[in-house]
Design a protein around this motif. Sequence first.
Motif, PDB file in Angstrom:
ATOM      1  N   TYR A  33     -32.078  11.431 -34.974  1.00 19.75           N
ATOM      2  CA  TYR A  33     -32.786  10.882 -33.824  1.00 19.75           C
ATOM      3  C   TYR A  33     -33.625  11.978 -33.187  1.00 19.75           C
ATOM      4  CZ  TYR A  33     -28.795  12.987 -31.386  1.00 19.75           C
ATOM      5  OH  TYR A  33     -27.837  13.854 -30.927  1.00 19.75           O
ATOM      6  N   LYS A  34     -34.467  11.605 -32.253  1.00 21.70           N
ATOM      7  CA  LYS A  34     -35.459  12.572 -31.784  1.00 21.70           C
ATOM      8  C   LYS A  34     -35.285  13.018 -30.337  1.00 21.70           C
ATOM      9  CE  LYS A  34     -38.995  11.366 -35.161  1.00 21.70           C
ATOM     10  NZ  LYS A  34     -38.456  12.338 -36.085  1.00 21.70           N
ATOM     11  N   THR A  35     -34.777  12.153 -29.480  1.00 19.32           N
ATOM     12  CA  THR A  35     -34.684  12.539 -28.075  1.00 19.32           C
ATOM     13  C   THR A  35     -33.222  12.686 -27.660  1.00 19.32           C
ATOM     14  OG1 THR A  35     -34.640  10.259 -27.295  1.00 19.32           O
ATOM     15  CG2 THR A  35     -36.795  11.258 -27.594  1.00 19.32           C
ATOM     16  N   SER A  36     -32.998  13.257 -26.499  1.00 19.14           N
ATOM     17  CA  SER A  36     -31.631  13.406 -25.998  1.00 19.14           C
ATOM     18  C   SER A  36     -31.024  12.037 -25.742  1.00 19.14           C
ATOM     19  CB  SER A  36     -31.642  14.204 -24.698  1.00 19.14           C
ATOM     20  OG  SER A  36     -32.071  15.511 -24.956  1.00 19.14           O
ATOM     21  N   ILE A  37     -29.748  11.944 -26.007  1.00 17.22           N
ATOM     22  CA  ILE A  37     -29.072  10.659 -25.884  1.00 17.22           C
ATOM     23  C   ILE A  37     -27.821  10.788 -25.021  1.00 17.22           C
ATOM     24  CG2 ILE A  37     -29.896   9.848 -28.128  1.00 17.22           C
ATOM     25  CD1 ILE A  37     -27.086  10.554 -29.251  1.00 17.22           C
ATOM     26  N   ASN A  38     -27.306   9.678 -24.561  1.00 20.49           N
ATOM     27  CA  ASN A  38     -26.021   9.642 -23.861  1.00 20.49           C
ATOM     28  C   ASN A  38     -24.872   9.354 -24.821  1.00 20.49           C
ATOM     29  OD1 ASN A  38     -28.138   8.522 -21.645  1.00 20.49           O
ATOM     30  ND2 ASN A  38     -26.590   9.862 -20.784  1.00 20.49           N
ATOM     31  N   ASN A  39     -25.129   8.455 -25.742  1.00 20.36           N
ATOM     32  CA  ASN A  39     -24.159   8.228 -26.803  1.00 20.36           C
ATOM     33  C   ASN A  39     -24.849   7.646 -28.022  1.00 20.36           C
ATOM     34  OD1 ASN A  39     -24.023   5.230 -26.777  1.00 20.36           O
ATOM     35  ND2 ASN A  39     -23.019   5.483 -24.788  1.00 20.36           N
ATOM     36  N   LEU A  40     -24.135   7.627 -29.098  1.00 22.46           N
ATOM     37  CA  LEU A  40     -24.654   7.065 -30.340  1.00 22.46           C
ATOM     38  C   LEU A  40     -23.607   6.100 -30.858  1.00 22.46           C
ATOM     39  CD1 LEU A  40     -26.558   8.860 -33.131  1.00 22.46           C
ATOM     40  CD2 LEU A  40     -24.591   7.453 -33.740  1.00 22.46           C
ATOM     41  N   GLN A  41     -24.067   4.966 -31.301  1.00 23.78           N
ATOM     42  CA  GLN A  41     -23.141   3.922 -31.733  1.00 23.78           C
ATOM     43  C   GLN A  41     -23.485   3.503 -33.157  1.00 23.78           C
ATOM     44  OE1 GLN A  41     -22.729   0.857 -28.642  1.00 23.78           O
ATOM     45  NE2 GLN A  41     -23.587   2.266 -27.139  1.00 23.78           N
ATOM     46  N   TRP A  42     -22.470   3.151 -33.879  1.00 29.40           N
ATOM     47  CA  TRP A  42     -22.650   2.631 -35.231  1.00 29.40           C
ATOM     48  C   TRP A  42     -22.255   1.158 -35.250  1.00 29.40           C
ATOM     49  CZ3 TRP A  42     -24.797   4.944 -39.501  1.00 29.40           C
ATOM     50  CH2 TRP A  42     -25.040   6.322 -39.412  1.00 29.40           C
ATOM     51  N   TYR A  43     -23.103   0.378 -35.917  1.00 28.76           N
ATOM     52  CA  TYR A  43     -22.872  -1.048 -36.044  1.00 28.76           C
ATOM     53  C   TYR A  43     -22.903  -1.426 -37.514  1.00 28.76           C
ATOM     54  CZ  TYR A  43     -23.586  -1.859 -31.051  1.00 28.76           C
ATOM     55  OH  TYR A  43     -23.465  -1.860 -29.681  1.00 28.76           O
ATOM     56  N   ARG A  44     -22.256  -2.520 -37.786  1.00 25.36           N
ATOM     57  CA  ARG A  44     -22.229  -3.065 -39.140  1.00 25.36           C
ATOM     58  C   ARG A  44     -22.780  -4.481 -39.091  1.00 25.36           C
ATOM     59  NH1 ARG A  44     -17.395  -3.860 -43.225  1.00 25.36           N
ATOM     60  NH2 ARG A  44     -17.819  -6.027 -43.807  1.00 25.36           N
ATOM     61  N   GLN A  45     -23.501  -4.852 -40.135  1.00 27.53           N
ATOM     62  CA  GLN A  45     -24.035  -6.207 -40.208  1.00 27.53           C
ATOM     63  C   GLN A  45     -23.871  -6.722 -41.618  1.00 27.53           C
ATOM     64  OE1 GLN A  45     -28.333  -6.742 -39.840  1.00 27.53           O
ATOM     65  NE2 GLN A  45     -28.025  -8.637 -38.697  1.00 27.53           N
ATOM     66  N   ASN A  46     -23.082  -7.775 -41.746  1.00 28.21           N
ATOM     67  CA  ASN A  46     -23.007  -8.460 -43.030  1.00 28.21           C
ATOM     68  C   ASN A  46     -24.273  -9.294 -43.169  1.00 28.21           C
ATOM     69  OD1 ASN A  46     -20.142  -7.748 -42.402  1.00 28.21           O
ATOM     70  ND2 ASN A  46     -19.917  -8.569 -44.454  1.00 28.21           N
ATOM     71  N   SER A  47     -24.648  -9.545 -44.392  1.00 33.32           N
ATOM     72  CA  SER A  47     -25.931 -10.191 -44.685  1.00 33.32           C
ATOM     73  C   SER A  47     -26.156 -11.436 -43.828  1.00 33.32           C
ATOM     74  CB  SER A  47     -25.977 -10.560 -46.172  1.00 33.32           C
ATOM     75  OG  SER A  47     -27.199 -11.170 -46.484  1.00 33.32           O
ATOM     76  N   GLY A  48     -27.228 -11.412 -43.040  1.00 29.64           N
ATOM     77  CA  GLY A  48     -27.603 -12.576 -42.245  1.00 29.64           C
ATOM     78  C   GLY A  48     -26.680 -12.884 -41.087  1.00 29.64           C
ATOM     79  N   ARG A  49     -25.781 -11.980 -40.763  1.00 34.39           N
ATOM     80  CA  ARG A  49     -24.811 -12.252 -39.697  1.00 34.39           C
ATOM     81  C   ARG A  49     -25.058 -11.361 -38.487  1.00 34.39           C
ATOM     82  NH1 ARG A  49     -20.249 -14.580 -41.851  1.00 34.39           N
ATOM     83  NH2 ARG A  49     -19.777 -15.124 -39.701  1.00 34.39           N
TER      84      ARG A  49
END
Lengths: 112, 116
Positions: free
Chosen positions: A25-41
Amino acid sequence: SQQGEEDPQALSIQEGENATMNCSYKTSINNLQWYRQNSGRGLVHLILIRSNEREKHSGRLRVTLDTSKKSSSLLITASRAADTASYFCATFIYNQGGKLIFGQGTELSVKP
Amino acid sequence: EPEVTQTPSHQVTQMGQEVILRCVPISNHLYFYWYRQILGQKVEFLVSFYNNEISEKSEIFDDQFSVERPDGSNFTLKIRSTKLEDSAMYFCASSVGKQSMNTEAFFGQGTRLTVV
């Protein structure tokens, strides 16, 4: 410029192997989150790491954050076929209205 | 476990028609969001909403779009005159707070909008 870019764009592994996905990422952040997406969901929240944290674990997931390099990684250990999905990192900057900025995602395919 | 619910799951509409996408955020959440994902592309922020007004909106969120919290539970996105390029999956999300290091946004399952 893009905030939150994942690599690789696609990853194919065998069941039981570990999968590592990276996010920059490029700018300062407060937090970073990871998400998952099953196809079309919908998007399923996996893990949140705050800017003052360096590593976080949740079950088979391990997330690291290096704010000096503006990068994060998501490690899925002992992968299963059911882990097949797209994985997105999203950065959160609270003085920008609290919005999440998503990357393009990594498409993970785990072969049985 | 509380969840964000969206209706309908799939909406087909003719170009030029108005559509309203509905969301019920998690009950104790105060911040609400709409995102969209055009097929095969990244999830894009549209708008955030707090205290009955828009906190921030993206350049995508032009005059064709509006949001409303008509009662204590629903949060809606209206597209006044749909265009073909509005076809996308629209996600509603909510969070407890904004000014927090622990703000986690919960997403609904999405509404797939198809404009024909």
